[in-house]
Design a protein around this motif. Sequence first.
Motif, PDB file in Angstrom:
ATOM      1  N   PRO A   1      -4.176   3.115   4.083  1.00  0.00           N
ATOM      2  CA  PRO A   1      -3.279   4.067   3.364  1.00  0.00           C
ATOM      3  C   PRO A   1      -1.930   2.719   3.444  1.00  0.00           C
ATOM      4  CG  PRO A   1      -3.899   4.695   5.456  1.00  0.00           C
ATOM      5  CD  PRO A   1      -4.873   3.251   5.058  1.00  0.00           C
ATOM      6  N   LEU A   2      -1.446   3.045   2.580  1.00  0.00           N
ATOM      7  CA  LEU A   2      -0.197   2.414   1.838  1.00  0.00           C
ATOM      8  C   LEU A   2       0.417   1.652   3.295  1.00  0.00           C
ATOM      9  CD1 LEU A   2       1.722   1.048   0.077  1.00  0.00           C
ATOM     10  CD2 LEU A   2       2.884   3.154  -0.533  1.00  0.00           C
ATOM     11  N   GLU A   3       0.788   3.038   4.334  1.00  0.00           N
ATOM     12  CA  GLU A   3       1.955   2.417   5.408  1.00  0.00           C
ATOM     13  C   GLU A   3       1.328   1.056   5.894  1.00  0.00           C
ATOM     14  OE1 GLU A   3       5.122   2.611   5.245  1.00  0.00           O
ATOM     15  OE2 GLU A   3       5.031   4.068   3.949  1.00  0.00           O
ATOM     16  N   GLU A   4      -0.123   1.241   6.332  1.00  0.00           N
ATOM     17  CA  GLU A   4      -1.222   0.436   6.978  1.00  0.00           C
ATOM     18  C   GLU A   4      -1.383  -1.419   6.108  1.00  0.00           C
ATOM     19  OE1 GLU A   4      -5.712  -1.289   8.089  1.00  0.00           O
ATOM     20  OE2 GLU A   4      -4.337   1.482   8.254  1.00  0.00           O
TER      21      GLU A   4
ATOM     22  N   HIS B   1       6.254  -9.690   1.984  1.00  0.00           N
ATOM     23  CA  HIS B   1       6.343  -8.556   0.802  1.00  0.00           C
ATOM     24  C   HIS B   1       7.104  -7.465   1.225  1.00  0.00           C
ATOM     25  CE1 HIS B   1       3.639 -11.267  -1.440  1.00  0.00           C
ATOM     26  NE2 HIS B   1       2.478 -11.433  -0.603  1.00  0.00           N
ATOM     27  N   GLY B   2       7.733  -7.164   2.563  1.00  0.00           N
ATOM     28  CA  GLY B   2       8.160  -5.689   2.345  1.00  0.00           C
ATOM     29  C   GLY B   2       8.186  -4.709   1.350  1.00  0.00           C
ATOM     30  N   GLU B   3       8.800  -3.893   1.014  1.00  0.00           N
ATOM     31  CA  GLU B   3       8.809  -3.177   0.139  1.00  0.00           C
ATOM     32  C   GLU B   3       8.305  -3.062  -1.722  1.00  0.00           C
ATOM     33  OE1 GLU B   3       9.265   0.671   0.821  1.00  0.00           O
ATOM     34  OE2 GLU B   3       9.420  -0.398   3.049  1.00  0.00           O
ATOM     35  N   GLN B   4       7.913  -4.604  -1.705  1.00  0.00           N
ATOM     36  CA  GLN B   4       7.702  -4.384  -3.061  1.00  0.00           C
ATOM     37  C   GLN B   4       5.452  -5.168  -2.832  1.00  0.00           C
ATOM     38  OE1 GLN B   4       9.099  -4.437  -5.492  1.00  0.00           O
ATOM     39  NE2 GLN B   4       9.539  -6.545  -5.980  1.00  0.00           N
ATOM     40  N   THR B   5       5.358  -4.654  -1.410  1.00  0.00           N
ATOM     41  CA  THR B   5       3.750  -4.337  -1.029  1.00  0.00           C
ATOM     42  C   THR B   5       3.486  -3.448  -2.655  1.00  0.00           C
ATOM     43  OG1 THR B   5       4.015  -5.362   1.079  1.00  0.00           O
ATOM     44  CG2 THR B   5       2.144  -3.613   0.010  1.00  0.00           C
ATOM     45  N   GLU B   6       4.339  -2.064  -2.008  1.00  0.00           N
ATOM     46  CA  GLU B   6       3.198  -0.955  -3.382  1.00  0.00           C
ATOM     47  C   GLU B   6       4.008  -1.344  -4.580  1.00  0.00           C
ATOM     48  OE1 GLU B   6       4.045   3.646  -3.613  1.00  0.00           O
ATOM     49  OE2 GLU B   6       5.382   2.732  -2.537  1.00  0.00           O
TER      50      GLU B   6
ATOM     51  N   LYS C   1      -5.213  10.949  -3.596  1.00  0.00           N
ATOM     52  CA  LYS C   1      -5.326  12.053  -2.216  1.00  0.00           C
ATOM     53  C   LYS C   1      -4.051  13.288  -2.309  1.00  0.00           C
ATOM     54  CE  LYS C   1     -10.938  11.398  -1.897  1.00  0.00           C
ATOM     55  NZ  LYS C   1     -11.679  11.331  -1.597  1.00  0.00           N
ATOM     56  N   PRO C   2      -4.467  14.127  -3.073  1.00  0.00           N
ATOM     57  CA  PRO C   2      -2.964  14.825  -2.069  1.00  0.00           C
ATOM     58  C   PRO C   2      -3.324  15.368  -0.828  1.00  0.00           C
ATOM     59  CG  PRO C   2      -4.276  16.084  -4.500  1.00  0.00           C
ATOM     60  CD  PRO C   2      -4.600  15.063  -3.782  1.00  0.00           C
ATOM     61  N   GLY C   3      -1.686  15.036   0.117  1.00  0.00           N
ATOM     62  CA  GLY C   3      -2.153  14.636   1.237  1.00  0.00           C
ATOM     63  C   GLY C   3      -2.199  13.564   2.195  1.00  0.00           C
ATOM     64  N   VAL C   4      -2.817  13.121   1.544  1.00  0.00           N
ATOM     65  CA  VAL C   4      -3.213  11.618   2.260  1.00  0.00           C
ATOM     66  C   VAL C   4      -2.136  10.588   1.855  1.00  0.00           C
ATOM     67  CG1 VAL C   4      -5.383   9.830   2.216  1.00  0.00           C
ATOM     68  CG2 VAL C   4      -5.764  12.472   2.369  1.00  0.00           C
ATOM     69  N   GLY C   5      -1.863  10.490   0.385  1.00  0.00           N
ATOM     70  CA  GLY C   5      -1.388   9.271  -0.068  1.00  0.00           C
ATOM     71  C   GLY C   5      -2.384   8.782  -1.273  1.00  0.00           C
ATOM     72  N   LYS C   6      -1.472   6.936  -1.331  1.00  0.00           N
ATOM     73  CA  LYS C   6      -1.864   6.036  -1.666  1.00  0.00           C
ATOM     74  C   LYS C   6      -2.732   5.386  -0.256  1.00  0.00           C
ATOM     75  CE  LYS C   6       1.110   5.367  -5.588  1.00  0.00           C
ATOM     76  NZ  LYS C   6       2.284   4.463  -6.011  1.00  0.00           N
ATOM     77  N   ARG C   7      -3.973   4.757  -1.085  1.00  0.00           N
ATOM     78  CA  ARG C   7      -4.725   3.977  -0.427  1.00  0.00           C
ATOM     79  C   ARG C   7      -5.510   3.276  -1.478  1.00  0.00           C
ATOM     80  NH1 ARG C   7      -9.027   8.024   3.036  1.00  0.00           N
ATOM     81  NH2 ARG C   7      -9.852   8.282   0.200  1.00  0.00           N
ATOM     82  N   TYR C   8      -5.726   1.660  -0.453  1.00  0.00           N
ATOM     83  CA  TYR C   8      -5.903   0.382  -1.336  1.00  0.00           C
ATOM     84  C   TYR C   8      -6.713   0.547  -1.213  1.00  0.00           C
ATOM     85  CZ  TYR C   8      -0.827   1.093  -3.820  1.00  0.00           C
ATOM     86  OH  TYR C   8      -0.171   1.879  -3.883  1.00  0.00           O
ATOM     87  N   ARG C   9      -8.003  -0.481  -1.718  1.00  0.00           N
ATOM     88  CA  ARG C   9      -9.131  -0.504  -1.038  1.00  0.00           C
ATOM     89  C   ARG C   9      -9.533  -2.039  -1.763  1.00  0.00           C
ATOM     90  NH1 ARG C   9     -14.630   1.746  -2.304  1.00  0.00           N
ATOM     91  NH2 ARG C   9     -13.334   2.737  -3.178  1.00  0.00           N
ATOM     92  N   GLY C  10      -9.709  -3.207  -1.286  1.00  0.00           N
ATOM     93  CA  GLY C  10     -10.294  -4.821  -1.577  1.00  0.00           C
ATOM     94  C   GLY C  10     -11.093  -4.871  -2.657  1.00  0.00           C
TER      95      GLY C  10
END
Length: 128
Positions: free
Chosen positions: A53-56, A64-69, A86-95
């Motif tokens: 998740p984005l927050e993680e 990077h702070g807020e620049q991470t996104e 995904k709606p309700g889940v938010g942004k998630r990233y994967r290497g």
Amino acid sequence: MHEKDLFKQLAERFDDGQIVGAPMTPSLLKILMLLFTPEEAKVALKLPFQNTPLEEAKSIYPEHGEQTETILDNMAKRGTVFRDNKPGVGKRYRGGVGGNTHLARQTDPAGQRPGAPMAEIPERGVCV
């Protein structure tokens, strides 16, 4: 850390962390240097291969702070990380390389020509 060492570490991570490895070769290093800036390579070295998740992700990169996104979104646009929103889940990233970039080989009408160079797929992105 020297830039070449950084990209060697990234190549080793892709070799160890992916289902299909990416053995260290001079060509692989050149490809990684084209795909990633040194700063993005540092980000890719830490990003888990599982959906994060984005927050993680922000906590992984406090420098990077807020620049991470923004950094991760730019990488996802170029296909150097996966992004899911995904709606309700938010942004998630994967290497891993290949997020929004879809690779395909050129083929003749019969679907043959193994080993042909990578092709551009206008509706899906540019292959590298």
